[in-house]
Motif scaffolding. Structure first.
Motif, PDB file in Angstrom:
ATOM      1  N   ASP A 183     -43.984  52.406  20.196  1.00  0.00           N
ATOM      2  CA  ASP A 183     -44.818  51.122  20.241  1.00  0.00           C
ATOM      3  C   ASP A 183     -44.195  49.893  19.194  1.00  0.00           C
ATOM      4  O   ASP A 183     -44.112  48.881  19.762  1.00  0.00           O
ATOM      5  CB  ASP A 183     -46.331  51.469  20.068  1.00  0.00           C
ATOM      6  N   GLY A 184     -43.977  50.427  18.149  1.00  0.00           N
ATOM      7  CA  GLY A 184     -43.643  49.525  16.871  1.00  0.00           C
ATOM      8  C   GLY A 184     -42.105  48.944  17.340  1.00  0.00           C
ATOM      9  O   GLY A 184     -42.019  47.676  17.015  1.00  0.00           O
ATOM     10  N   ILE A 185     -41.162  49.615  17.827  1.00  0.00           N
ATOM     11  CA  ILE A 185     -40.164  49.421  18.411  1.00  0.00           C
ATOM     12  C   ILE A 185     -40.399  48.180  19.597  1.00  0.00           C
ATOM     13  O   ILE A 185     -39.457  47.103  19.494  1.00  0.00           O
ATOM     14  CB  ILE A 185     -38.952  50.345  18.777  1.00  0.00           C
ATOM     15  N   ALA A 186     -40.948  48.695  20.437  1.00  0.00           N
ATOM     16  CA  ALA A 186     -41.362  47.873  21.824  1.00  0.00           C
ATOM     17  C   ALA A 186     -41.822  46.467  20.939  1.00  0.00           C
ATOM     18  O   ALA A 186     -41.401  45.438  21.939  1.00  0.00           O
ATOM     19  CB  ALA A 186     -42.142  48.186  22.536  1.00  0.00           C
ATOM     20  N   ASP A 187     -42.674  46.412  20.135  1.00  0.00           N
ATOM     21  CA  ASP A 187     -43.226  45.213  19.762  1.00  0.00           C
ATOM     22  C   ASP A 187     -42.008  44.241  19.146  1.00  0.00           C
ATOM     23  O   ASP A 187     -41.991  43.147  19.390  1.00  0.00           O
ATOM     24  CB  ASP A 187     -44.196  45.362  18.761  1.00  0.00           C
ATOM     25  N   LYS A 188     -41.229  45.128  18.359  1.00  0.00           N
ATOM     26  CA  LYS A 188     -40.248  44.194  17.758  1.00  0.00           C
ATOM     27  C   LYS A 188     -39.244  43.603  18.556  1.00  0.00           C
ATOM     28  O   LYS A 188     -38.556  42.432  18.542  1.00  0.00           O
ATOM     29  CB  LYS A 188     -39.545  44.944  16.596  1.00  0.00           C
ATOM     30  N   LEU A 189     -39.230  44.557  19.856  1.00  0.00           N
ATOM     31  CA  LEU A 189     -37.884  43.898  20.718  1.00  0.00           C
ATOM     32  C   LEU A 189     -38.454  43.462  21.858  1.00  0.00           C
ATOM     33  O   LEU A 189     -37.953  42.605  22.926  1.00  0.00           O
ATOM     34  CB  LEU A 189     -37.182  45.136  21.298  1.00  0.00           C
ATOM     35  N   GLY A 190     -39.804  43.017  21.906  1.00  0.00           N
ATOM     36  CA  GLY A 190     -40.542  42.447  23.252  1.00  0.00           C
ATOM     37  C   GLY A 190     -40.187  43.422  24.397  1.00  0.00           C
ATOM     38  O   GLY A 190     -40.021  42.965  25.614  1.00  0.00           O
ATOM     39  N   LEU A 194     -25.865  51.861  14.953  1.00  0.00           N
ATOM     40  CA  LEU A 194     -26.353  51.511  16.166  1.00  0.00           C
ATOM     41  C   LEU A 194     -27.007  50.035  16.240  1.00  0.00           C
ATOM     42  O   LEU A 194     -26.417  49.356  17.171  1.00  0.00           O
ATOM     43  CB  LEU A 194     -27.523  52.486  16.806  1.00  0.00           C
ATOM     44  N   ILE A 195     -27.562  49.529  15.232  1.00  0.00           N
ATOM     45  CA  ILE A 195     -28.119  48.254  15.079  1.00  0.00           C
ATOM     46  C   ILE A 195     -27.034  47.223  15.179  1.00  0.00           C
ATOM     47  O   ILE A 195     -26.860  46.315  15.646  1.00  0.00           O
ATOM     48  CB  ILE A 195     -29.246  48.234  13.950  1.00  0.00           C
ATOM     49  N   ASP A 196     -25.908  47.677  14.343  1.00  0.00           N
ATOM     50  CA  ASP A 196     -24.792  46.680  14.276  1.00  0.00           C
ATOM     51  C   ASP A 196     -23.990  46.514  15.229  1.00  0.00           C
ATOM     52  O   ASP A 196     -23.741  45.463  15.610  1.00  0.00           O
ATOM     53  CB  ASP A 196     -23.906  47.269  12.945  1.00  0.00           C
ATOM     54  N   LYS A 197     -23.829  47.661  16.199  1.00  0.00           N
ATOM     55  CA  LYS A 197     -23.247  47.296  17.535  1.00  0.00           C
ATOM     56  C   LYS A 197     -24.042  46.609  18.294  1.00  0.00           C
ATOM     57  O   LYS A 197     -23.600  45.808  19.237  1.00  0.00           O
ATOM     58  CB  LYS A 197     -22.971  48.951  17.959  1.00  0.00           C
ATOM     59  N   LEU A 198     -25.222  46.955  18.603  1.00  0.00           N
ATOM     60  CA  LEU A 198     -26.249  46.155  19.255  1.00  0.00           C
ATOM     61  C   LEU A 198     -26.222  44.747  19.203  1.00  0.00           C
ATOM     62  O   LEU A 198     -26.311  43.759  20.120  1.00  0.00           O
ATOM     63  CB  LEU A 198     -27.651  46.825  19.447  1.00  0.00           C
ATOM     64  N   LYS A 199     -26.070  44.333  17.803  1.00  0.00           N
ATOM     65  CA  LYS A 199     -26.139  42.940  17.421  1.00  0.00           C
ATOM     66  C   LYS A 199     -24.761  42.268  17.528  1.00  0.00           C
ATOM     67  O   LYS A 199     -24.857  41.256  18.224  1.00  0.00           O
ATOM     68  CB  LYS A 199     -26.520  42.928  15.812  1.00  0.00           C
ATOM     69  N   GLU A 217     -21.540  43.694  18.791  1.00  0.00           N
ATOM     70  CA  GLU A 217     -20.709  43.827  19.700  1.00  0.00           C
ATOM     71  C   GLU A 217     -21.271  43.669  21.288  1.00  0.00           C
ATOM     72  O   GLU A 217     -20.810  43.095  21.852  1.00  0.00           O
ATOM     73  CB  GLU A 217     -20.274  45.568  19.658  1.00  0.00           C
ATOM     74  N   ALA A 218     -22.356  44.462  21.463  1.00  0.00           N
ATOM     75  CA  ALA A 218     -23.228  44.081  22.839  1.00  0.00           C
ATOM     76  C   ALA A 218     -23.934  42.724  22.655  1.00  0.00           C
ATOM     77  O   ALA A 218     -24.221  42.203  23.808  1.00  0.00           O
ATOM     78  CB  ALA A 218     -24.262  45.306  23.195  1.00  0.00           C
ATOM     79  N   LYS A 219     -24.172  42.311  21.653  1.00  0.00           N
ATOM     80  CA  LYS A 219     -25.273  41.199  21.550  1.00  0.00           C
ATOM     81  C   LYS A 219     -26.233  41.051  22.255  1.00  0.00           C
ATOM     82  O   LYS A 219     -26.665  40.086  23.070  1.00  0.00           O
ATOM     83  CB  LYS A 219     -24.084  39.972  22.109  1.00  0.00           C
ATOM     84  N   VAL A 220     -27.109  42.189  22.056  1.00  0.00           N
ATOM     85  CA  VAL A 220     -28.348  42.226  22.985  1.00  0.00           C
ATOM     86  C   VAL A 220     -29.613  42.051  21.979  1.00  0.00           C
ATOM     87  O   VAL A 220     -30.624  42.210  22.388  1.00  0.00           O
ATOM     88  CB  VAL A 220     -28.533  43.481  23.783  1.00  0.00           C
ATOM     89  N   LEU A 221     -29.236  42.097  20.733  1.00  0.00           N
ATOM     90  CA  LEU A 221     -30.473  41.907  19.801  1.00  0.00           C
ATOM     91  C   LEU A 221     -30.471  40.552  19.271  1.00  0.00           C
ATOM     92  O   LEU A 221     -29.510  39.846  18.757  1.00  0.00           O
ATOM     93  CB  LEU A 221     -30.486  43.278  18.409  1.00  0.00           C
TER      94      LEU A 221
END
Ligand SMILES: Cc1cc2nc3c(=O)[nH]c(=O)nc-3n(C[C@H](O)[C@H](O)[C@H](O)COP(=O)(O)OP(=O)(O)OC[C@H]3O[C@@H](n4cnc5c(N)ncnc54)[C@H](O)[C@@H]3O)c2cc1C
Ligand SMILES: Cc1cc2nc3c(=O)[nH]c(=O)nc-3n(C[C@H](O)[C@H](O)[C@H](O)COP(=O)(O)OP(=O)(O)OC[C@H]3O[C@@H](n4cnc5c(N)ncnc54)[C@H](O)[C@@H]3O)c2cc1C
Lengths: 308, 249
Positions: free
Chosen positions: A213-220, B238-243, B245-249
Motif C-alpha cells: 500500500d505505502g509504495i503504491a501510494d508513493k508511486l500512484g 534499484l531506486i538509483d537505476k529506476l530514477k 537509467e530507466a527514468k520511470v520514477l
C-alpha cells in the motif's frame, strides 16, 4: 469503411478503455460511431462525443440495457450493425461477453484481442497466452473484433461528435441482474495505471498485501496479484494479472513474490520496465525483469517504501 | 436434467510453445496434449451437479481429430456418462464449433451446457457465447459459482470490477472461470471403467455444418523477446537505476 464502437461503461460512466478502442478504429480508418448502451448513460454519451475521431454517438438509454447483460446487448447490436463494416469493443469482460453473440447471429467469425491493425481486414492477435502472435485475415463482410487496449494509445479529447438517440428496445425475459460486488478503491484502474505493483504467493497472506500500500501510494500505482495469490484468497479476483486476468502494460511493473509462470507473464510482459523482487535467484521472473533484486520481500518492501 | 459439457483438446498448459521456422503456425509435433484446463473445470462442475442430484446425466462432447477421443475418455473417467465425438481434421474455429454444438443441443435437449470460458491455445473466449446466441439461450459466462434453483440458474460471474450475479432461465449456457471449482484427478478404476462407456462418433457432414471459415491464418510469429536485465544488489541501487537509467520514477 464505417465502424461502430461499443463503449465500455464503469458504473454508468464512460470507461477509459473506449478511447483505446476508438484509436484502433482510427487505425482501420473510416467513419467512427460509438454506441453507448445502458440506463442513465447521458453523461457517458457526452464524454464519448468528445473523443477524437468520433463522428456520431448513438445512445440506447433504457432499463433493458442496464448492466449491459449479454442477451439484450447482443440483440441490440444485431439491430444496429447493418451498414457497418466493422464492430469493435474492448476485450473487457463486457466486450467478451457480448460481441460473440453479434458475430454468431451475423454468421461471421470474431477476432478476439486484436493488438495491431495491418489493414482493414488483416490484424494481429496473440495466441497461446501471448507466446505467439498470429496475423489473421478476415473475408467476412462484417468484421467483429475485440481490441486489446494495451495495443493502442488512447485518443485525446478534442472531438465534438453529434449525439443521437437510438429508440430500439429489445425484450429480455431470459436473464436478469441479481447483484454486483465491485471492489472499491481510490487507486488507479489496473488497466490504465502508469505503475503497477503486484504481489504473489510469496506475500504469504492478505494482511501482508498492506506492505504494498505505502509504495503504491508513493508511486500512484495500482495493485495487482498473481493467480496463486487470488486463489489463496489473499485478494479479490479483479486484481489478477495474466492470461486469464487483466492484461497490463504500464511504464513500471513491480512483481513481488511472484515466480513468473508463463500465464502471469502473458499479462505483464509488455510493460516498459519490469522490476522483480524474489528470494529465489533462479525464479523465471528474473528472465524478463530489467532490474531484479534477490532477497526477502519482508525486508525489502519496508526499506523501499521508506527510501522512495 | 441433462448436462452437456464441451471439452477441447489443447496443448498441455505447461508446454512452452515454439513457432515453426516457416512462420506458418505453432509447431505441435510431439508436444504433450491435454484437456483445456477450463474444460476440466466444466466437467467437474457437471459431475458435481450430478452428485448433488441436480443433473441426471452428463454428456461430454468434443470437436476435433481422432486423437481428441483421449480427452473424451478423460471426461468419462472424471464422471461423464457418455460422449459424443464430432470428428474432423479441419481447423474448426469458434463459429463452426458453436454451430456443431448447437446441433448437438438440438438433438440432446440438455437443461444446461457448460463450456470453458476460453481455450488456452487460441484464447478466443467466444464459443459459449456464440452457442448461446445460435440456440437463443441465455448465458452466464466466466462463472465462479453456479446454483440451480427450480427453473432458474444463478451464475456469479468474474467481471473486470469484481463479481456480478445474474439469474437465467433454464436451459442456459454456462462458461467456467478458474475459481468455479478444483477439478478432481481421475482414479485408475474410473479410467478403466471409462473405456466401456458409450462414445458416439459423428462428422460435421452428418450434422449438416460447414466447418470452413472466412478467416485465414497468414502468419505466426514469436513475440518480441524480452531480454533479461540485470540484478541489483540493494534497494538503493534499484531506486538509483529506476530514477537515472530507466527514468520511470
Ligand atoms: C489455465 C491457467 C490459467 C492461468 N492464468 C493465470 C493468470 O492469469 N495469472 C497468473 O498469475 N497465473 C495464472 N495461472 C497460474 C500460474 O500457472 C501460476 O501458478 C501462478 O502465476 C503462480 O503464482 P505465484 O508466482 O504468485 O506463485 P508461486 O509460483 O508459488 O511463486 C511464489 C514466489 O514467491 C517467492 N517468495 C516466497 N516467499 C518470498 C519472500 N519472503 N520474499 C521474496 N520472495 C518470496 C518464491 O521464491 C516464488 O518464486 C494460470 C494457470 C492455468 C493452468
Ligand atoms: C489462428 C488460428 C489457428 C488455428 N490453428 C489450428 C490448427 O492448426 N489446428 C487445429 O486443429 N485447430 C486450429 N484452430 C482452431 C482452434 O484450435 C479452435 O478450435 C477454434 O478457434 C475454437 O476457438 P477456441 O477453442 O479458442 O474457443 P474458445 O471460445 O476459447 O473456447 C471456449 C470453450 O469452447 C469449447 N470448445 C472450443 N472448441 C471446442 C472443440 N473443438 N470441441 C468441443 N468444445 C470446444 C470448450 O469448452 C472451450 O473451453 C485455429 C484457430 C485459429 C483462430
Amino acid at each position: 469503411m464505417s465502424i461502430l464502437v461499443l463503449a465500455d461503461l464503469h458504473e454508468g460512466q464512460l470507461a477509459g478503455a473506449t478511447a483505446h478502442v476508438v484509436a484502433a478504429a482510427k487505425a482501420i480508418g473510416g467513419d467512427i460511431d460509438v454506441l453507448v448502451a445502458g440506463e442513465g448513460v447521458q453523461a457517458a454519451a457526452e464524454a464519448a462525443a468528445k473523443l477524437d475521431g468520433v463522428s456520431k454517438v448513438r445512445v440506447a438509454d433504457n432499463a433493458v440495457y442496464a448492466h449491459q447483460l449479454a442477451e439484450p446487448m447482443g440483440a441490440l447490436l444485431v439491430e444496429l450493425a447493418d451498414g457497418y463494416t466493422h464492430v469493435l469493443a474492448s476485450a473487457s469482460t463486457t466486450g467478451k461477453n457480448v460481441l460473440p453473440r453479434l458475430a454468431a447471429l451475423k454468421d461471421v467469425s470474431q477476432l478476439s484481442d486484436v493488438l495491431a491493425v495491418d489493414s482493414a481486414d488483416t490484424f494481429k492477435r496473440p495466441i497461446y497466452a501471448g507466446n505467439a502472435i498470429a496475423t489473421v485475415k478476415s473475408d467476412d463482410a462484417l468484421k467483429v473484433i475485440t481490441v486489446r487496449t494495451t495495443g493502442f494509445d488512447a485518443v485525446g479529447d478534442g472531438g465534438s461528435a453529434t449525439i443521437e438517440a437510438v429508440d430500439t428496445v429489445v425484450d429480455n425475459a431470459q436473464s436478469s441482474f441479481v447483484k454486483q460486488e465491485l471492489a472499491e478503491s481510490d487507486r488507479p484502474e489496473l488497466g490504465g495505471a502508469k505503475v503497477v505493483i503486484s504481489g504473489g504467493r510469496g506475500m504469504g497472506n492478505g494482511e501482508n498485501f498492506k506492505l504494498l500500500d505505502g509504495i503504491a501510494d508513493k508511486l500512484g500505482a495500482a495493485i495487482g496479484a498473481s493467480r496463486a495469490a487470488v486463489d489463496a484468497g489473499f485478494v479479490p479476483n479483479d486484481m489478477q494479472v495474466g492470461q486469464t486476468g487483466k492484461i497490463v502494460a504500464p511504464e513500471l511493473y513491480i512483481a513481488v513474490g511472484i515466480s513468473g509462470a508463463i500465464q502471469h507473464l502473458a499479462g505483464m510482459k509488455d510493460s516498459k520496465v519490469i522490476v522483480a523482487i524474489n528470494k529465489d535467484d533462479e525464479a523465471p521472473i528474473f528472465q524478463v525483469a530489467d532490474y531484479g533484486l534477490v532477497g526477502d520481500l519482508f525486508e525489502i518492501l519496508p526499506e523501499l517504501e521508506s527510501k522512495l | 436434467m441433462k448436462v452437456l459439457v464441451a471439452v477441447k483438446r489443447v496443448i498441455d498448459y505447461n508446454v512452452k510453445i515454439r513457432v515453426k521456422a516457416d512462420h506458418s503456425d505453432v509447431d505441435l509435433t510431439n508436444v504433450k496434449m491435454a484437456m483445456n484446463p477450463f474444460c476440466e473445470i466444466a466437467v467437474e462442475e457437471a459431475v458435481r451437479l450430478k452428485e448433488k442430484g441436480v443433473a441426471t446425466e452428463v454428456v461430454a462432447v468434443t470437436v476435433g481429430p481422432k486423437a481428441a477421443q483421449e480427452q473424451l475418455r478423460t471426461a468419462l473417467a472424471l464422471g461423464a456418462d457418455r460422449a459424443i465425438h464430432i470428428e474432423t481434421d479441419e481447423r474448426a474455429e469458434s463459429l463452426a464449433v458453436a454451430k456443431l454444438l448447437a446441433k448437438v443441443v438440438d438433438e440432446e435437449q440438455p437443461g444446461m451446457v457448460i463450456l470453458g470460458k476460453q481455450a488456452i491455445d487460441t484464447d478466443n473466449n467466444q464459443t459459449g457465447q456464440m452457442l448461446a446466441a445460435l440456440t437463443n439461450l441465455p448465458q452466464g459466462t466466466f462463472a465462479s459459482e453456479v446454483t440451480v434453483d427450480g427453473d432458474k440458474v444463478h451464475v456469479t460471474r468474474e467481471i473486470d470490477g469484481g463479481l456480478q450475479t445474474v439469474a437465467l432461465t433454464l436451459p442456459a449456457i454456462v462458461t467456467t472461470d478458474l475459481r468455479l471449482n478444483e477439478p478432481r484427478y481421475a482414479k485408475l478404476p474410473d479410467i478403466m471403467k471409462a473405456k466401456k462407456k458409450p462414445m458416439d462418433v459423428k462428422t460435421p457432414a452428418d450434422l449438416g455444418v460447414e466447418v470452413a471459415s472466412k478467416v485465414s491464418l497468414l502468419k505466426v510469429e514469436s513475440p518480441a523477446e524480452r531480454k533479461g536485465g540485470i540484478k541489483v544488489a540493494s534497494v538503493d541501487e534499484l531506486i538509483d537505476k529506476l530514477k537515472n537509467e530507466a527514468k520511470v520514477l
